[in-house]
Design an enzyme around this catalytic site. Sequence first.
Site, short mmCIF file in Angstrom:
data_model
loop_
_atom_site.label_atom_id
_atom_site.label_comp_id
_atom_site.label_asym_id
_atom_site.label_seq_id
_atom_site.Cartn_x
_atom_site.Cartn_y
_atom_site.Cartn_z
N SER A 103 0.83 -1.20 0.00
CA SER A 103 0.00 0.00 0.00
C SER A 103 0.88 1.26 0.00
O SER A 103 1.65 1.47 -0.93
CB SER A 103 -0.96 -0.07 1.19
OG SER A 103 -1.93 0.95 1.15
N ASP A 153 -9.74 -3.49 -6.03
CA ASP A 153 -9.10 -2.66 -5.00
C ASP A 153 -9.45 -1.19 -5.24
O ASP A 153 -8.87 -0.55 -6.12
CB ASP A 153 -7.58 -2.87 -5.05
CG ASP A 153 -6.87 -2.15 -3.91
OD1 ASP A 153 -7.52 -1.34 -3.22
OD2 ASP A 153 -5.67 -2.41 -3.73
N HIS A 184 -7.78 -4.71 -1.39
CA HIS A 184 -6.55 -4.09 -0.90
C HIS A 184 -5.89 -5.02 0.11
O HIS A 184 -6.05 -4.86 1.33
CB HIS A 184 -6.89 -2.73 -0.27
CG HIS A 184 -5.74 -1.78 -0.21
ND1 HIS A 184 -5.18 -1.22 -1.35
CD2 HIS A 184 -5.05 -1.28 0.83
CE1 HIS A 184 -4.19 -0.41 -0.99
NE2 HIS A 184 -4.09 -0.44 0.32
#
Length: 200
Positions: A103, A153, A184
């Site tokens: 991320s 995502d 995610h």
Amino acid sequence: MTLEHKFIEGPPDAPVLLLLHGTGGGTDDLVGLARELNPSAALLAPAGPVSEHGAARWFRRLAEGVFDYDDVRARADQLASFVLDAQREYGLDGRRLVAVGFSNGANIGGALALLRPDVVREAALFASMLPVPDPPRHDLGATRVFLSNGERDPMAPLPSNEQFIQLLRERSASVTVHRHHGGHQITLDALQAAKAWLAA
């Protein structure tokens, strides 16, 4: 060295994994992942220096999915300086270094790959986006990047990741793309694909 961090030594022939946590994470977040990728790797795990309402991040953002690109560049240089200092301090010069990020950590890892190939030539990035638009045209012919993203995502949309892939390939980087059906997250098949990529 300017960043709070954790260092765990490994044998000299094992890679050094630079662990870059996601928003709100810390130095321990990716240790388990790293042990799955390579049980004997040395681990260098800094903490993101930017606070967003108390959550540690690697750079500022203006809104969800909208990065402060000037800050991305400045923080990539800060992280590169930290890595160079750590390599000297821990005797890691000449060792294989691989950035591993999730991320927000994947995005700063991607920025390092694009902006500072003198420091990072290999990166395994999970749930990444394009970290900077219009990066310098560095020759990335010696750079290898593994990118895993979810098809569902909302936080790291595929079009942004596709732009990132295009920029890397235009600069001659070797890019391995992995897609999963989730959101995610780091899936088990993503982990297995990254492990095979790392061992190749």
